[in-house]
Write a protein that holds these residues in place. Sequence first.
Motif, short mmCIF file in Angstrom:
data_model
loop_
_atom_site.label_atom_id
_atom_site.label_comp_id
_atom_site.label_asym_id
_atom_site.label_seq_id
_atom_site.Cartn_x
_atom_site.Cartn_y
_atom_site.Cartn_z
N GLY A 1 41.61 33.25 58.18
CA GLY A 1 40.43 32.49 58.59
C GLY A 1 39.20 32.69 57.74
N LYS A 2 39.25 33.54 56.72
CA LYS A 2 38.10 33.78 55.84
C LYS A 2 38.39 33.20 54.46
N TYR A 3 37.39 32.57 53.87
CA TYR A 3 37.54 32.02 52.52
C TYR A 3 37.30 33.11 51.50
N LEU A 4 38.31 33.34 50.64
CA LEU A 4 38.20 34.37 49.61
C LEU A 4 38.50 33.76 48.25
N ASP A 5 37.84 34.26 47.24
CA ASP A 5 38.05 33.79 45.87
C ASP A 5 39.16 34.62 45.23
N VAL A 6 40.41 34.38 45.68
CA VAL A 6 41.55 35.15 45.18
C VAL A 6 42.63 34.26 44.57
N ALA A 7 42.32 32.98 44.33
CA ALA A 7 43.29 32.09 43.68
C ALA A 7 43.67 32.70 42.34
N GLY A 8 44.96 32.72 42.02
CA GLY A 8 45.46 33.32 40.79
C GLY A 8 45.82 34.78 40.93
N GLN A 9 45.46 35.41 42.05
CA GLN A 9 45.77 36.82 42.26
C GLN A 9 47.18 36.96 42.82
N ASN A 10 47.82 38.07 42.49
CA ASN A 10 49.16 38.39 42.96
C ASN A 10 49.10 38.88 44.40
N LEU A 11 50.04 38.43 45.23
CA LEU A 11 50.08 38.82 46.64
C LEU A 11 50.22 40.33 46.81
N ALA A 12 51.14 40.95 46.10
CA ALA A 12 51.36 42.40 46.24
C ALA A 12 50.09 43.17 45.89
N ALA A 13 49.42 42.78 44.81
CA ALA A 13 48.18 43.46 44.40
C ALA A 13 47.08 43.25 45.44
N GLU B 1 54.67 29.20 55.87
CA GLU B 1 56.00 29.67 55.47
C GLU B 1 55.98 31.20 55.37
N ILE B 2 56.89 31.86 56.08
CA ILE B 2 56.97 33.32 56.03
C ILE B 2 57.52 33.73 54.66
N ILE B 3 56.85 34.68 54.05
CA ILE B 3 57.20 35.14 52.71
C ILE B 3 58.06 36.40 52.82
N PRO B 4 59.26 36.40 52.24
CA PRO B 4 60.09 37.61 52.27
C PRO B 4 59.39 38.77 51.55
N ARG B 5 59.41 39.93 52.16
CA ARG B 5 58.72 41.11 51.61
C ARG B 5 59.14 41.41 50.17
N GLU B 6 60.42 41.23 49.86
CA GLU B 6 60.91 41.56 48.52
C GLU B 6 60.37 40.61 47.44
N THR B 7 59.69 39.53 47.83
CA THR B 7 59.15 38.59 46.85
C THR B 7 57.63 38.70 46.70
N TYR B 8 56.99 39.63 47.40
CA TYR B 8 55.53 39.75 47.34
C TYR B 8 55.02 39.87 45.90
N ALA B 9 55.71 40.61 45.06
CA ALA B 9 55.27 40.81 43.67
C ALA B 9 55.42 39.55 42.83
#
Length: 66
Positions: A6-18, A37-45
């Motif tokens: 619910g918060k707008y963050l300037d994180v476009a281009g950032q890696n999910l795991a990081a 869409e639920i993201i599988p944990r093993e694909t976060y990186a």
Amino acid sequence: MVTVNGKYLDVAGQNLAAFLEESGYKPVRIVVEINEEIIPRETYADITFNDGDCVEVVSFMGGGAL
């Protein structure tokens, strides 16, 4: 901009795991949903946020009936 819980963050281009590590989330205790869409944990990186993504990070809480 990316909407995270619910918060707008300037994180476009950032890696999910990081992002999760920098934000203090423990991957074993959460579920991540991107654009409904639920993201599988093993694909976060492998996931990179795109402009306009809607992200929900849900943490599990322990507890039970007394």
